[in-house]
Write a protein that holds these residues in place. Sequence first.
Motif, PDB file in Angstrom:
ATOM      1  N   THR A 187       2.111   1.316  -9.161  1.00 21.00           N
ATOM      2  CA  THR A 187       3.530   1.561  -8.872  1.00 21.00           C
ATOM      3  C   THR A 187       3.743   2.902  -8.189  1.00 21.00           C
ATOM      4  O   THR A 187       4.528   3.025  -7.243  1.00 21.00           O
ATOM      5  N   HIS A 188       3.042   3.926  -8.676  1.00 21.21           N
ATOM      6  CA  HIS A 188       3.234   5.289  -8.171  1.00 21.21           C
ATOM      7  C   HIS A 188       2.758   5.459  -6.732  1.00 21.21           C
ATOM      8  O   HIS A 188       3.143   6.420  -6.062  1.00 21.21           O
ATOM      9  N   LEU A 189       1.941   4.535  -6.256  1.00 17.07           N
ATOM     10  CA  LEU A 189       1.452   4.586  -4.882  1.00 17.07           C
ATOM     11  C   LEU A 189       2.216   3.626  -3.963  1.00 17.07           C
ATOM     12  O   LEU A 189       2.272   3.836  -2.750  1.00 17.07           O
ATOM     13  N   LEU A 190       2.796   2.593  -4.541  1.00 19.26           N
ATOM     14  CA  LEU A 190       3.468   1.561  -3.740  1.00 19.26           C
ATOM     15  C   LEU A 190       4.928   1.882  -3.436  1.00 19.26           C
ATOM     16  O   LEU A 190       5.478   1.394  -2.437  1.00 19.26           O
ATOM     17  N   PHE A 191       5.566   2.683  -4.298  1.00 18.15           N
ATOM     18  CA  PHE A 191       7.003   2.929  -4.160  1.00 18.15           C
ATOM     19  C   PHE A 191       7.291   4.425  -4.011  1.00 18.15           C
ATOM     20  O   PHE A 191       6.533   5.258  -4.515  1.00 18.15           O
TER      21      PHE A 191
END
Length: 268
Positions: A187-191
Amino acid sequence: MVTQFFCQRYQSLFSNSHPEEAKLVALHSSGRRAEFLRSYFDHEYAKGVQMVERFAAVTREWEGGRTLDFGCGGGGLSLRVRERCPEVVGIDIEDYKLDFARAEAERMGVSGVDFVCYGGGDLPFPDQSFDCIFCVDVIEHLPTPERFVAEFRRVLRPGGWLLISFGPPWRHAHGKHMWAKLPGWWTHLLFPRPAVMRVSGFSPETTWESLGLHRLTVGKYDRVMGQSGFECAHHEYKINSRVAPLKHVPFVREYFIAEVVGVYRNPG
């Protein structure tokens, strides 16, 4: 915000893979400090067995000396290390956890262990004060790991041991260390960070660094330790067996290595 909506929907596709962390987060958020500290200590104390055995399986030369537990939290690991070492010093920046650790040591009748609170800078110990240092689940929370590694070498005696374990590294699916609030993989890399923070219940201006996450990757860790002057006695990447071959693939492995374990000797 559109990105926040999709980030929230993305989380709904996953279940929390770390229920114990969810319990600790709930207790901490509720303000029930006594219950939180009890659960936190019990978690550390149980995990301490695994950590001690993990390092003992590599070498037992670290046993029997004066040992520092860096970032000791509630003292669970410190008390486990005390079973192998005659003198243990636990150090942390949160005094309320150390108060609990002291009370637990007294309740359990454990002597030879001390807990020190400090401000997070240079270690408040003379050169060559320790025979061994444990640094478990801490180095990824340090803003300048190379500075602290240099401090470890300073306070270790020649021939002393540095035992490190941490994870997940930043680029792992759970590198954001928020299993309960953000169960979605990567999540922390995708958004975008503001959307992630809103979904997590924080202000969109909140930075990862303010939450104690300094985005330590496997590559950076390896560089820090490679330049530290320590002699590496053991280095291991923990990875899911289904993707184990990927740990040998540069860059790609960053996304799958769940934990790093290192055993180092101070050449003096």
